[in-house]
Write a protein that holds these residues in place. Structure first.
Motif, mmCIF file in Angstrom:
data_model
loop_
_atom_site.group_PDB
_atom_site.id
_atom_site.type_symbol
_atom_site.label_atom_id
_atom_site.label_comp_id
_atom_site.label_asym_id
_atom_site.label_seq_id
_atom_site.Cartn_x
_atom_site.Cartn_y
_atom_site.Cartn_z
ATOM 1 N N VAL A 39 0.839 -1.201 0.000
ATOM 2 C CA VAL A 39 0.000 0.000 0.000
ATOM 3 C C VAL A 39 0.875 1.253 0.000
ATOM 4 N N ARG A 40 1.932 1.241 0.788
ATOM 5 C CA ARG A 40 2.824 2.415 0.860
ATOM 6 C C ARG A 40 3.500 2.676 -0.484
ATOM 7 N N GLU A 41 3.882 1.608 -1.174
ATOM 8 C CA GLU A 41 4.528 1.804 -2.475
ATOM 9 C C GLU A 41 3.536 2.364 -3.494
ATOM 10 N N ILE A 42 2.307 1.894 -3.453
ATOM 11 C CA ILE A 42 1.274 2.435 -4.332
ATOM 12 C C ILE A 42 1.076 3.919 -4.038
ATOM 13 N N ALA A 43 0.962 4.281 -2.769
ATOM 14 C CA ALA A 43 0.753 5.681 -2.381
ATOM 15 C C ALA A 43 1.895 6.567 -2.868
ATOM 16 N N ARG A 44 3.118 6.072 -2.767
ATOM 17 C CA ARG A 44 4.278 6.858 -3.194
ATOM 18 C C ARG A 44 4.211 7.167 -4.691
ATOM 19 N N ARG A 45 3.828 6.193 -5.493
ATOM 20 C CA ARG A 45 3.747 6.403 -6.935
ATOM 21 C C ARG A 45 2.544 7.285 -7.309
ATOM 22 N N LEU A 46 1.471 7.157 -6.580
ATOM 23 C CA LEU A 46 0.327 8.036 -6.827
ATOM 24 C C LEU A 46 0.670 9.484 -6.494
ATOM 25 N N ALA A 47 1.468 9.686 -5.470
ATOM 26 C CA ALA A 47 1.904 11.043 -5.129
ATOM 27 C C ALA A 47 2.754 11.631 -6.254
ATOM 28 N N ASP A 48 3.616 10.816 -6.841
ATOM 29 C CA ASP A 48 4.412 11.276 -7.987
ATOM 30 C C ASP A 48 3.505 11.747 -9.121
ATOM 31 N N LEU A 49 2.486 10.935 -9.431
ATOM 32 C CA LEU A 49 1.608 11.246 -10.552
ATOM 33 C C LEU A 49 0.742 12.474 -10.276
ATOM 34 N N ALA A 50 0.433 12.707 -9.021
ATOM 35 C CA ALA A 50 -0.401 13.868 -8.671
ATOM 36 C C ALA A 50 0.241 15.164 -9.125
ATOM 37 N N VAL A 51 1.524 15.322 -8.854
ATOM 38 C CA VAL A 51 2.184 16.578 -9.211
ATOM 39 C C VAL A 51 2.677 16.587 -10.654
ATOM 40 N N MET A 52 2.782 15.433 -11.269
ATOM 41 C CA MET A 52 3.196 15.379 -12.674
ATOM 42 C C MET A 52 2.040 15.679 -13.625
ATOM 43 N N LEU A 53 0.836 15.189 -13.277
ATOM 44 C CA LEU A 53 -0.269 15.192 -14.232
ATOM 45 C C LEU A 53 -1.498 15.963 -13.769
ATOM 46 N N GLY A 54 -1.504 16.421 -12.530
ATOM 47 C CA GLY A 54 -2.654 17.173 -12.044
ATOM 48 C C GLY A 54 -3.912 16.336 -11.925
ATOM 49 N N ILE A 55 -3.764 15.082 -11.581
ATOM 50 C CA ILE A 55 -4.912 14.183 -11.464
ATOM 51 C C ILE A 55 -5.856 14.677 -10.369
ATOM 52 N N GLN A 56 -7.152 14.664 -10.671
ATOM 53 C CA GLN A 56 -8.154 15.126 -9.719
ATOM 54 C C GLN A 56 -8.771 13.992 -8.905
ATOM 55 N N ARG A 57 -8.869 12.821 -9.521
ATOM 56 C CA ARG A 57 -9.532 11.702 -8.837
ATOM 57 C C ARG A 57 -8.910 10.391 -9.276
ATOM 58 N N VAL A 58 -8.785 9.462 -8.318
ATOM 59 C CA VAL A 58 -8.323 8.106 -8.599
ATOM 60 C C VAL A 58 -9.410 7.132 -8.158
ATOM 61 N N ALA A 59 -9.805 6.248 -9.055
ATOM 62 C CA ALA A 59 -10.764 5.200 -8.722
ATOM 63 C C ALA A 59 -10.022 3.880 -8.593
ATOM 64 N N LEU A 60 -10.289 3.156 -7.538
ATOM 65 C CA LEU A 60 -9.565 1.935 -7.208
ATOM 66 C C LEU A 60 -10.408 0.717 -7.561
ATOM 67 N N GLY A 61 -9.801 -0.221 -8.297
ATOM 68 C CA GLY A 61 -10.482 -1.450 -8.668
ATOM 69 C C GLY A 61 -9.569 -2.645 -8.519
ATOM 70 N N GLY A 62 -10.006 -3.787 -9.039
ATOM 71 C CA GLY A 62 -9.225 -5.017 -8.945
ATOM 72 C C GLY A 62 -9.601 -5.832 -7.717
ATOM 73 N N GLY A 63 -9.266 -7.113 -7.762
ATOM 74 C CA GLY A 63 -9.636 -7.997 -6.668
ATOM 75 C C GLY A 63 -9.092 -7.583 -5.323
ATOM 76 N N VAL A 64 -7.857 -7.082 -5.283
ATOM 77 C CA VAL A 64 -7.269 -6.592 -4.037
ATOM 78 C C VAL A 64 -7.745 -5.174 -3.748
ATOM 79 N N GLY A 65 -7.754 -4.330 -4.766
ATOM 80 C CA GLY A 65 -8.130 -2.937 -4.577
ATOM 81 C C GLY A 65 -9.560 -2.753 -4.113
ATOM 82 N N LEU A 66 -10.461 -3.656 -4.521
ATOM 83 C CA LEU A 66 -11.860 -3.571 -4.105
ATOM 84 C C LEU A 66 -12.136 -4.290 -2.794
ATOM 85 N N ARG A 67 -11.125 -4.920 -2.248
ATOM 86 C CA ARG A 67 -11.296 -5.611 -0.973
ATOM 87 C C ARG A 67 -11.614 -4.595 0.117
ATOM 88 N N LEU A 68 -12.555 -4.936 0.978
ATOM 89 C CA LEU A 68 -12.935 -4.057 2.072
ATOM 90 C C LEU A 68 -11.714 -3.728 2.933
#
Length: 300
Positions: free
Chosen positions: A226-255
């Motif tokens: 999870v921490r590694e995913i967060a680190r890469r999402l932080a990179d993309l936030a300032v590179m691309l100006g992303i407004q929203r991220v939707a999470l899917g996949g068998g692990v990502g949709l897990r409660l």
């Protein structure tokens, strides 16, 4: 293989251009087919993906799933993992689709099904589905992230799906790590399974269940990815100006996964954060996206 007709409620997409489409979502574990009419899924079927049997076995399975619908006049879209370049599939994760090197899947399926087929990356298809009909509606800069057998993503910028000519677009799972591996190696469901096997847990589900039950060791293993995913999402936030991220996949949709990721993102300064939400179409996002992209290709 279950051949029974299964009708179900689905998001009302009747205003979309997806009037009638046969659409496939080929995952590392399961392969699914759906019939979409007037923007709604009206029939579906699935079978285990013959991942280790090679490309020809995949073509044969898709043809078998398609057979009950072969009489219909409908566009055909296929979402599958891997790098898609000119209709050819290359799988860089050999544990998911071993032996796939520029396999001309679009051509071979068009011959097998005797009609034009549009092949797209599964994460990109899901991103487009969520942007048009789900969690990305109204958002010009949108990222769909899937954490499942592998880690993938799809990116919408300025309201357009980003599709690079060489097939490498939003390949977050292939981002390199300091140890010479990739993000996918550390943060996917496959990674959790590997950690489970080396730390005394039965499988990835057992590890995740243990983490949810308060097992501190399991929680630490779970959170590493999870921490590694967060680190890469932080990179993309300032590179691309992303407004929203939707999470899917068998692990990502897990409660609990989304809540963990949100908590980790809160440790970053505000400029690295954006809205984190669950994918609204769930496991059907790729089916809808592939159908929409096939319909667009059919329109020229």
């Amino acid at each position: 293989m279950n051949r029974s007709l299964r009708f179900l409620a689905a998001p009302n997409l009747s205003t979309s251009k997806v009037q009638k489409a046969i659409t496939f979502d080929i995952g590392g574990t399961n392969s699914r087919i759906a019939l979409i009419e007037d923007g709604n899924i009206v029939w579906r079927d699935e079978a285990a993906t013959p991942a280790g049997a090679g490309p020809q076995a995949m073509v044969e399975q898709i043809a078998a799933l398609y057979r009950p619908l072969r009489h219909l006049d409908a566009t055909v879209g296929v979402a599958i993992t891997g790098q898609i370049e000119d209709g050819c599939v290359t799988a860089h994760n050999s544990t998911v689709l071993p032996g796939w090197q520029r396999y001309p899947l679009e051509r071979e399926l068009s011959l097998a099904l005797q009609r034009p087929v549009r092949v797209v990356n599964d994460a990109r298809a899901a991103a487009w589905g969520e942007y048009l009909f789900g969690a990305g509606r109204g958002i010009d800069e949108f990222l769909f992230l899937t954490v499942s057998t592998g880690v993938g993503a799809g990116l919408v910028l300025h309201g357009r799906l980003h599709l690079a000519r060489n097939g490498f677009d939003a390949e977050i799972g292939e981002m390199p790590m300091p140890d010479g591996t990739t993000l996918e190696y550390h943060a996917s469901g496959t990674a959790l399974g590997r950690l489970a096997a080396t730390h005394g847990y039965t499988d990835s589900r057992h590890l995740c269940d243990a983490a949810d039950a308060g097992d501190a060791h399991a929680e630490g293993l779970f959170m590493a990815g999870v921490r590694e995913i967060a680190r890469r999402l932080a990179d993309l936030a300032v590179m691309l100006g992303i407004q929203r991220v939707a999470l899917g996949g068998g692990v990502g949709l897990r409660l609990g996964y989304l809540e963990r990721l949100r908590a980790e993102m809160e440790t970053y300064p505000a400029i690295y954060r954006y809205q984190l939400v669950r994918a609204e179409l769930g496991h059907d996002a790729g089916l809808y996206g592939a159908a929409a992209l096939a319909a667009r290709a059919g329109d020229g």
